[in-house]
Write a protein that holds these residues in place. Structure first.
Motif, mmCIF file in Angstrom:
data_model
loop_
_atom_site.group_PDB
_atom_site.id
_atom_site.type_symbol
_atom_site.label_atom_id
_atom_site.label_comp_id
_atom_site.label_asym_id
_atom_site.label_seq_id
_atom_site.Cartn_x
_atom_site.Cartn_y
_atom_site.Cartn_z
ATOM 1 N N THR A 209 0.839 -1.202 0.000
ATOM 2 C CA THR A 209 0.000 0.000 0.000
ATOM 3 C C THR A 209 0.869 1.247 0.000
ATOM 4 O O THR A 209 1.884 1.301 0.695
ATOM 5 N N THR A 210 0.480 2.253 -0.783
ATOM 6 C CA THR A 210 1.143 3.558 -0.769
ATOM 7 C C THR A 210 0.125 4.622 -0.397
ATOM 8 O O THR A 210 -0.966 4.683 -0.987
ATOM 9 N N ILE A 211 0.467 5.442 0.581
ATOM 10 C CA ILE A 211 -0.415 6.535 1.006
ATOM 11 C C ILE A 211 0.328 7.862 0.847
ATOM 12 O O ILE A 211 1.473 7.998 1.295
ATOM 13 N N VAL A 212 -0.317 8.822 0.185
ATOM 14 C CA VAL A 212 0.249 10.162 0.017
ATOM 15 C C VAL A 212 -0.315 11.060 1.114
ATOM 16 O O VAL A 212 -1.537 11.210 1.241
ATOM 17 N N VAL A 213 0.557 11.639 1.923
ATOM 18 C CA VAL A 213 0.151 12.495 3.045
ATOM 19 C C VAL A 213 -0.288 13.865 2.523
ATOM 20 O O VAL A 213 0.407 14.498 1.724
ATOM 21 N N GLU A 214 -1.439 14.306 2.970
ATOM 22 C CA GLU A 214 -1.890 15.652 2.641
ATOM 23 C C GLU A 214 -1.032 16.669 3.378
ATOM 24 O O GLU A 214 -0.504 16.400 4.457
ATOM 25 N N SER A 215 -0.858 17.857 2.782
ATOM 26 C CA SER A 215 -0.093 18.904 3.460
ATOM 27 C C SER A 215 -0.775 19.315 4.761
ATOM 28 O O SER A 215 -1.972 19.077 4.965
ATOM 29 N N ASP A 216 -0.023 19.942 5.623
ATOM 30 C CA ASP A 216 -0.434 20.190 7.002
ATOM 31 C C ASP A 216 -1.346 21.411 7.110
ATOM 32 O O ASP A 216 -0.935 22.537 6.812
ATOM 33 N N TRP A 217 -2.583 21.193 7.547
ATOM 34 C CA TRP A 217 -3.535 22.299 7.709
ATOM 35 C C TRP A 217 -3.148 23.221 8.860
ATOM 36 O O TRP A 217 -3.384 24.426 8.810
ATOM 37 N N SER A 218 -2.562 22.679 9.921
ATOM 38 C CA SER A 218 -2.129 23.544 11.028
ATOM 39 C C SER A 218 -1.113 24.560 10.529
ATOM 40 O O SER A 218 -1.141 25.737 10.915
ATOM 41 N N SER A 219 -0.201 24.121 9.655
ATOM 42 C CA SER A 219 0.790 25.038 9.078
ATOM 43 C C SER A 219 0.126 26.072 8.180
ATOM 44 O O SER A 219 0.595 27.215 8.079
ATOM 45 N N ALA A 220 -0.961 25.686 7.526
ATOM 46 C CA ALA A 220 -1.683 26.637 6.672
ATOM 47 C C ALA A 220 -2.283 27.781 7.479
ATOM 48 O O ALA A 220 -2.482 28.891 6.960
ATOM 49 N N SER A 221 -2.557 27.542 8.753
ATOM 50 C CA SER A 221 -3.251 28.549 9.566
ATOM 51 C C SER A 221 -2.489 29.873 9.618
ATOM 52 O O SER A 221 -3.095 30.944 9.661
ATOM 53 N N TYR A 222 -1.158 29.813 9.600
ATOM 54 C CA TYR A 222 -0.358 31.040 9.713
ATOM 55 C C TYR A 222 -0.508 31.898 8.461
ATOM 56 O O TYR A 222 -0.397 33.132 8.526
ATOM 57 N N PHE A 223 -0.810 31.273 7.340
ATOM 58 C CA PHE A 223 -0.993 32.030 6.101
ATOM 59 C C PHE A 223 -2.429 32.544 5.985
ATOM 60 O O PHE A 223 -2.669 33.569 5.349
ATOM 61 N N TYR A 224 -3.377 31.846 6.594
ATOM 62 C CA TYR A 224 -4.710 32.425 6.753
ATOM 63 C C TYR A 224 -4.599 33.723 7.560
ATOM 64 O O TYR A 224 -5.208 34.746 7.212
ATOM 65 N N SER A 225 -3.831 33.678 8.629
ATOM 66 C CA SER A 225 -3.641 34.865 9.466
ATOM 67 C C SER A 225 -2.952 35.979 8.677
ATOM 68 O O SER A 225 -3.322 37.151 8.772
ATOM 69 N N ALA A 226 -1.941 35.601 7.888
ATOM 70 C CA ALA A 226 -1.219 36.597 7.096
ATOM 71 C C ALA A 226 -2.147 37.302 6.112
ATOM 72 O O ALA A 226 -2.105 38.535 5.973
ATOM 73 N N VAL A 227 -2.999 36.541 5.444
ATOM 74 C CA VAL A 227 -3.945 37.149 4.514
ATOM 75 C C VAL A 227 -4.912 38.063 5.260
ATOM 76 O O VAL A 227 -5.202 39.189 4.830
ATOM 77 N N ALA A 228 -5.395 37.605 6.407
ATOM 78 C CA ALA A 228 -6.340 38.405 7.202
ATOM 79 C C ALA A 228 -5.739 39.736 7.625
ATOM 80 O O ALA A 228 -6.416 40.769 7.620
ATOM 81 N N LEU A 229 -4.460 39.729 7.986
ATOM 82 C CA LEU A 229 -3.820 40.928 8.534
ATOM 83 C C LEU A 229 -3.188 41.812 7.461
ATOM 84 O O LEU A 229 -2.769 42.935 7.748
ATOM 85 N N SER A 230 -3.115 41.318 6.226
ATOM 86 C CA SER A 230 -2.527 42.091 5.128
ATOM 87 C C SER A 230 -3.580 42.989 4.486
ATOM 88 O O SER A 230 -4.774 42.907 4.799
ATOM 89 N N ASP A 231 -3.130 43.826 3.549
ATOM 90 C CA ASP A 231 -4.066 44.686 2.826
ATOM 91 C C ASP A 231 -4.748 43.943 1.683
ATOM 92 O O ASP A 231 -5.959 44.083 1.481
ATOM 93 N N SER A 232 -3.978 43.146 0.927
ATOM 94 C CA SER A 232 -4.570 42.522 -0.264
ATOM 95 C C SER A 232 -3.841 41.251 -0.674
ATOM 96 O O SER A 232 -3.794 40.905 -1.852
ATOM 97 N N LEU A 233 -3.289 40.534 0.279
ATOM 98 C CA LEU A 233 -2.470 39.363 -0.019
ATOM 99 C C LEU A 233 -3.313 38.205 -0.555
ATOM 100 O O LEU A 233 -4.427 37.964 -0.093
ATOM 101 N N GLU A 234 -2.757 37.478 -1.529
ATOM 102 C CA GLU A 234 -3.359 36.252 -2.052
ATOM 103 C C GLU A 234 -2.292 35.161 -2.060
ATOM 104 O O GLU A 234 -1.194 35.362 -2.579
ATOM 105 N N ILE A 235 -2.602 34.000 -1.473
ATOM 106 C CA ILE A 235 -1.627 32.918 -1.345
ATOM 107 C C ILE A 235 -2.245 31.607 -1.804
ATOM 108 O O ILE A 235 -3.371 31.269 -1.415
ATOM 109 N N THR A 236 -1.505 30.841 -2.607
ATOM 110 C CA THR A 236 -1.905 29.491 -2.980
ATOM 111 C C THR A 236 -1.008 28.494 -2.269
ATOM 112 O O THR A 236 0.224 28.652 -2.253
#
Length: 411
Positions: A209-236
């Motif tokens: 069996t091979t399982i591909v790990v999804e990227s870490d949502w907890s780590s994504a939270s800091y970029f949600y915060s960055a977008v919220a606190l910025s003027d017009s930031l967009e991040i993928t």
């Protein structure tokens, strides 16, 4: 090392970041791979915690030091107890030796486990003599840490008679328990979860069996915060799924009223975060009992936006890398916040004043460093002992620079 943070003078441009695999998924799969070597894992976490666990799983005797890795401590306690012939002393940092583990030890002893405390009753270090556990019925308090439950479930398929586990009280951080069960199901391990009882069947082998790990949502939270606190930031961010095993996948809903929307790109399994200019008027309220790891991030986001917040369901934060509620209170107050905490909640008052050039202590906690960093869009600040981010996100400071924050490292 410390880092000095300021908003970059360059205008923010759309940015794409590759985030490391989920630490939570990786660590569960590493335990399962130790039981079933024909399991292959891709996109594993680059975190210190996962590296510590990988190394520990190659040891059968002597001292095993997990340092600050709480997940490794809990998972390895169960693993070594059920590993015939292992003779280890399982230890960790000074803080790790202050984090209770008696609930898990008691449950393992009911299965016939041979575990003794080296120093203080109920706390690491632990002396473990692994053996073939014939008993298969035990009980466990469910309201302390879901990692205790997952530790038992992950080693259960290797037990000769499987496991019948009765959970006492309200289950905390249930999405992490669901993640464990979903990964077991991916290996065709049979289980039944009814009420507060979980039964896991013995499974001697699995198919390749091979399982591909999804990227870490907890780590994504800091970029949600960055977008919220910025003027017009967009991040993928790559690689994320709309249907995630991770509880912190709730970020896309939790941040809507903090000014951030999420677009799921199914073709390449990525998410794009962008401003929606829809911020809650006065006080943001949320029960984070299923997502406690993002409480620090949300509290700092609210402070930076000048709104209040009342976050509940946070009783597990008292026994993390630090007492996260107390640490949040102390560091937010340095920045001018009015904040109160209880045993399971934090209350922040709205304020438009944010002090500048404040040095934020991290208390050996990676999430303290990363949660406060996006505040640089609003004020200049210093993060002390900044290298602590390697516990879960080794490239964090480099990625932060890519989204428009100036990062100056100093010894």
């Amino acid at each position: 090392m410390k880092v000095l943070l300021n908003a970059s003078k360059q205008p923010a441009v759309p940015t794409t970041l590759a985030i490391t695999g989920s630490k939570s998924e990786t660590n569960r799969l590493l335990l399962l791979q130790a039981l079933y070597p024909n399991l292959k894992i891709k996109n594993t976490s680059a975190s210190d915690d996962s590296k510590v666990l990988t190394k520990a799983l190659t040891i059968k005797s002597g001292t095993v030091d997990v340092h600050h890795a709480g997940t490794a401590m809990r998972f390895l306690t169960a693993y070594f107890t059920a590993l015939p012939g292992s003779e280890v002393v399982l230890t960790g940092s000074e803080r790790m030796q202050q984090r209770p583990i008696g609930v898990l030890v008691d449950a393992l002893r009911k299965l016939g486990g041979s575990i003794s405390y080296v120093k203080k009753e109920g706390y690491p270090p632990l002396k473990i003599s692994g053996k073939n556990l014939q008993k298969n019925v035990t009980t466990l308090r469910a309201d302390v840490s879901s990692q205790f439950i997952s530790a038992l479930l992950l080693m259960a398929p290797a037990l000769p008679n499987g496991l019948s586990l009765s959970l006492l009280g309200t289950i905390t951080s249930k999405p992490y328990l669901d993640m464990t069960l979903d990964l077991l199901a991916a290996l065709d391990v049979a289980y039944r979860f009814e009420g507060n009882s979980i039964t896991i069947s013995h499974k001697p082998t699995i198919q390749d069996t091979t399982i591909v790990v999804e990227s870490d949502w907890s780590s994504a939270s800091y970029f949600y915060s960055a977008v919220a606190l910025s003027d017009s930031l967009e991040i993928t961010l790559t690689s994320y799924k709309a249907e995630s095993l991770q509880g912190d996948g709730a970020l896309n809903k939790l941040y809507k009223s903090l000014g951030v929307s999420t677009r799921f790109n199914s073709e390449n399994e990525s998410i794009t975060l962008f401003k929606n200019n829809s911020v809650v008027a006065t006080t943001y309220k949320a029960d984070l009992s299923n997502t406690p790891d993002i409480a620090q991030t949300i509290a700092v986001t609210c402070f930076g936006l000048g709104i209040g917040c009342h976050l509940t369901g946070l009783h597990t934060l008292k026994i993390k890398e630090t007492d996260r509620l107390l640490a949040l209170q102390l560091e937010l107050r340095k920045l001018g916040a009015t904040v109160d905490i209880s045993e399971d909640s934090i209350q922040l008052e709205a304020t438009s004043a944010i002090l500048s050039d404040v040095a934020i202590k991290t208390y050996n906690d990676h999430r303290m460093a990363m949660a406060f960093a996006p505040l640089a869009f609003k004020t200049s600040l210093t993060i002390l002992d900044a290298e602590v981010v390697s516990k879960s996100f080794p490239t964090f400071w480099e990625d932060l620079q890519k989204v428009g924050i100036s990062v100056q490292k100093e010894a």
